[in-house]
Scaffold this active site. Structure first.
Site, PDB file in Angstrom:
ATOM      1  N   GLU A  59       0.803  -1.223   0.000  1.00  0.00           N
ATOM      2  CA  GLU A  59       0.000   0.000   0.000  1.00  0.00           C
ATOM      3  C   GLU A  59       0.837   1.276   0.000  1.00  0.00           C
ATOM      4  O   GLU A  59       0.479   2.272  -0.641  1.00  0.00           O
ATOM      5  CB  GLU A  59      -0.973   0.005   1.181  1.00  0.00           C
ATOM      6  CG  GLU A  59      -2.186  -0.901   0.994  1.00  0.00           C
ATOM      7  CD  GLU A  59      -1.892  -2.389   1.123  1.00  0.00           C
ATOM      8  OE1 GLU A  59      -0.797  -2.737   1.630  1.00  0.00           O
ATOM      9  OE2 GLU A  59      -2.741  -3.215   0.728  1.00  0.00           O
ATOM     10  N   PHE A  82      -9.293  -2.180   0.747  1.00  0.00           N
ATOM     11  CA  PHE A  82     -10.180  -1.916   1.883  1.00  0.00           C
ATOM     12  C   PHE A  82      -9.536  -0.809   2.710  1.00  0.00           C
ATOM     13  O   PHE A  82      -8.311  -0.818   2.893  1.00  0.00           O
ATOM     14  CB  PHE A  82     -10.318  -3.157   2.788  1.00  0.00           C
ATOM     15  CG  PHE A  82     -11.127  -4.271   2.183  1.00  0.00           C
ATOM     16  CD1 PHE A  82     -12.499  -4.378   2.428  1.00  0.00           C
ATOM     17  CD2 PHE A  82     -10.518  -5.228   1.377  1.00  0.00           C
ATOM     18  CE1 PHE A  82     -13.230  -5.414   1.867  1.00  0.00           C
ATOM     19  CE2 PHE A  82     -11.250  -6.260   0.815  1.00  0.00           C
ATOM     20  CZ  PHE A  82     -12.618  -6.356   1.062  1.00  0.00           C
ATOM     21  N   HIS A 128     -12.429  -5.335   8.130  1.00  0.00           N
ATOM     22  CA  HIS A 128     -13.079  -5.006   6.857  1.00  0.00           C
ATOM     23  C   HIS A 128     -14.269  -4.096   7.124  1.00  0.00           C
ATOM     24  O   HIS A 128     -15.281  -4.170   6.442  1.00  0.00           O
ATOM     25  CB  HIS A 128     -13.546  -6.269   6.122  1.00  0.00           C
ATOM     26  CG  HIS A 128     -12.421  -7.161   5.668  1.00  0.00           C
ATOM     27  ND1 HIS A 128     -11.782  -8.015   6.516  1.00  0.00           N
ATOM     28  CD2 HIS A 128     -11.811  -7.302   4.462  1.00  0.00           C
ATOM     29  CE1 HIS A 128     -10.833  -8.668   5.852  1.00  0.00           C
ATOM     30  NE2 HIS A 128     -10.828  -8.248   4.596  1.00  0.00           N
TER      31      HIS A 128
END
Ligand SMILES: Cc1ncc(C[n+]2csc(CCOP(=O)(O)OP(=O)(O)O)c2C)c(N)n1
Lengths: 327, 334
Positions: A59, A82, A128
């Site tokens: 990321e 997410f 999540h």
């Protein structure tokens, strides 16, 4: 005009912008195949794998490379699969994207968009389900949008991509396919930083954003039907910069403010709204500025029994409206 | 490692270019010294400089095309900034936090180099965050069909940060025109190389990302230049990234707030001073008849005159207008 889900509206906005401006490209994990939520479905077929680029699972590098590409003339739209997994990129967003323009005295800029699905209510468990807007709304130099409706998603995503600043574009994942709404096929934008009064009312101002907008509208209808309390519902849509004037004007009219958000209550974005109302509309209030939000537990437990216990829902919001109305 | 004695010649550089190399190295050394002096005099609140790194910085930057290739520097890179075209005046204005500083107009700490025209991208303080930007820049160059090269500079401590590995991996996957330059001065503040990594040559990591890595003697400017030139050619030809690890030594404390006597002996520092890049290159220039001792003295005098004039200018330059402190949080729309 076609009725669309929010995820279709997101996809349409990406596709339109990529057609309109060849500097726009998307990058992220699995985006080439359409993404785990299908928000980039078909983009690789139309634009090729260079402009719909699968990245390694990293990321910080996704956002860092987006920053670099924006420095070198492109308009990257980075997808973080997410919101819960954006934390490794926090440094890139906060130290780099948000500060580049200021620290260089306006010489460099960073026109990136970071899109990510956030929010609870889908049995996603603690990894999540997170709401991340407060982290980023705290940082000067970033714009932060929270959408949970198809129409808003398309118009605001286009604005985000065209904005010369870094924009965090948070899409409530439960809203992706929750309902359909009319979404114009033609090009339109919704200005960043402008709230929408989604329901007019005189007895109370309810300030919210994200999925809680829908729940609040439901609650407002129920309460008005039961006992006639008329609630004005304002969807902030953008939490940074947020539309203070819209909120203050409504509170000056109604004299009451209820703030509803899904995130944990302490230090959540609603706290900022509450503080502003208390400071700038004090003499108009005839009840306590009140918040309804999730209690301070990691969002969100997996079991639906536990999840429902924690998250705000239309019933809890309706109760909050009644209590505040009784003042 | 390649050292001066092994280098057959001047790497194709002309006499003028070789003298220019020395000039930039001496300029970098002396700007660093001047900043530390101004700090001790209480004029600049903070100094972070790169004395000892001159061969690494000047040698790599000399292989780049200024204004075309991109430099993602870190706080020690005075030599990179000067070689690419920033001036002592630019650096001293930044050191004193003056309004006119092109780095930041007094917003960023000094030695956070920036010039839009020279494509030296404004940097931050968390180490290694600039590395993925080089990769993204090179990605954009590739998508736009441009033959620019992006060079990311970082220290041996920064080499341990996760995003460096993420960046190398991404650059390797797309064979991007990126050069990763690790200025391995064997310390991250007080932490020695042996506590930073279990390997001796960090460049072997490049293997794991599918591109070449080389370790060079970072105090030998011609060896560094040679490695950088080859890496630039490879990148420009579309043959992908290179990791250059330049082994060098920081001859001064980490910053003006550090006391390096706490963690290394004076003997060790003196040993490295003898092996310092300036002395070595000066000797090489003289021995190879590129410049005589008196010509080198002239080069040095010219550099000092430039720095003196820059100091005078920067000290007289106005500080920022406090009313501007709120500007440039966002792009100001016309
Ligand atoms: C992420 C991060 N952690 C800690 C620091 C504090 N810090 C500044 S420089 C430094 C050492 C860096 O060493 P190295 O990368 O080897 O570069 P050098 O200073 O030796 O040139 C540290 C720990 C920082 N700037 N950023």
């Amino acid at each position: 005009m076609a009725e669309k889900t929010m995820v279709e509206a997101v996809r349409d906005a990406l596709c339109d912008e990529m057609r309109r401006d060849e500097r726009v490209f998307v990058l992220g994990e699995d985006v080439g195949g359409g993404g785990v939520f299908r928000a980039t479905d078909g983009l690789r077929d139309e634009f090729g794998e260079d402009r719909c680029m699968d990245t390694p699972l990293a990321e910080a590098a996704i956002v860092g490379a987006a920053i670099g590409a924006s420095i070198n003339g492109l308009l990257p739209v980075a997808e973080i699969q997410f919101a819960d997994f954006i934390h490794p990129a926090f440094d890139q967003i906060v130290s780099e994207a948000a500060r580049l323009h200021y620290r260089s005295n306006g010489a460099w800029s960073c026109p990136i968009t970071v899109r990510t699905p956030y929010g609870a209510g889908i049995h996603g468990g603690p990894y999540h389900s997170q709401s991340i807007e407060a982290f980023y709304a705290h940082v000067p130099g970033l714009k932060v949008i929270c959408v949970a409706s198809p129409y808003d998603a398309k118009g605001l995503l286009k604005s985000a991509i065209r904005d010369p600043n870094p924009v965090m574009f948070l899409e409530h994942k439960k809203a992706y396919r929750l309902f359909r709404e009319e979404v114009p096929d033609e090009d339109y934008t919704i200005p960043i930083g402008v709230a929408a009064t989604k329901r007019e009312g005189n007895d109370m101002t309810l300030v919210t954003y994200g999925l809680m907008t829908r729940y609040s509208l439901e609650a407002a209808d129920v309460v008005e039907g039961d006992d006639g309390t008329s609630v004005e519902v304002i969807d902030l849509r953008t939490v940074s910069p947020w539309d203070k004037e819209c909120v203050l004007e409504s509170v000056r009219k109604t004299g009451k403010a209820l703030i509803v958000y899904e995130d944990n209550i302490s230090g959540g974005f609603g706290a900022e709204v509450a503080a502003t109302i208390a400071q700038d509309a004090f003499e108009f209030l005839d009840g306590p500025v009140t918040r309804i939000a999730s209690p301070d537990v990691p969002l969100a437990p997996y079991s639906s029994v536990l999840e429902e216990q924690i998250l705000p829902n239309p019933e809890k919001i309706a109760d909050g409206i009644r209590k505040l109305a009784a003042f | 490692m390649v050292s001066v004695s092994d280098v057959p010649g001047a790497q194709g550089l002309s006499k003028d270019q070789l003298r220019e190399l020395y000039y930039k190295m001496f300029l970098a050394r002396s700007v660093g010294e001047r900043e530390r002096m101004l700090n001790r005099m209480g004029k600049g609140p903070f100094a972070v400089t790169g004395e000892g790194h001159e061969a690494t910085q000047v040698g790599t930057a000399f292989a780049m095309t200024p204004g075309k290739d991109w430099a993602l520097t870190y706080y020690r890179d005075i030599g990179v900034a000067l070689t690419l075209g920033m001036t002592p005046r630019d650096l001293l204005l930044a050191h004193l936090g003056r309004a006119e500083s092109i780095e930041s107009g007094g917003r960023n700490m000094p030695s956070h180099f920036s010039s839009v025209d020279l494509r030296i991208v404004s940097g931050s303080a968390p180490v290694a965050t600039q590395v993925p930007h080089a990769v993204g820049i090179a990605l954009a160059s590739k998508l736009r069909g441009l033959d620019e090269v992006a060079v990311a500079y970082f220290g041996d401590g920064a080499a341990s940060v996760g995003v460096v590995h993420e960046s190398m991996n991404l650059a390797g996957v797309h064979r991007l025109a990126v050069i990763f330059v690790c200025e391995n001065n064997q310390y991250a503040i007080s932490v020695p190389a042996s506590k930073q990594a279990a390997i001796t040559d960090l460049s072997i990591r490049a293997q794991g990302y599918g591109f070449p890595g080389v370790t060079v003697d970072g105090n030998d400017v011609l060896a560094v230049y040679s490695a950088a030139k080859e890496a630039v050619e490879r990148a420009r030809n579309g043959d992908g990234p290179t990791f250059i690890e330049a082994k060098t030594y920081r001859l001064v404390p980490h910053t003006s707030d550090d006391d390096d006597r706490r963690y290394r002996s004076r003997e060790e520092v003196e040993e490295w001073e003898k092996k310092g890049p300036l002395i070595r290159f000066r000797t090489w220039l003289e021995e190879n008849d590129v410049a005589s001792a008196s010509e080198i003295d002239e080069i040095e005098a010219k550099a000092m005159a430039e720095i003196d004039a820059a100091t005078e200018y920067a000290e007289a330059a106005p500080t920022p207008d406090p009313a501007t402190a709120m500007r440039h949080v966002f792009v100001e729309e016309e």
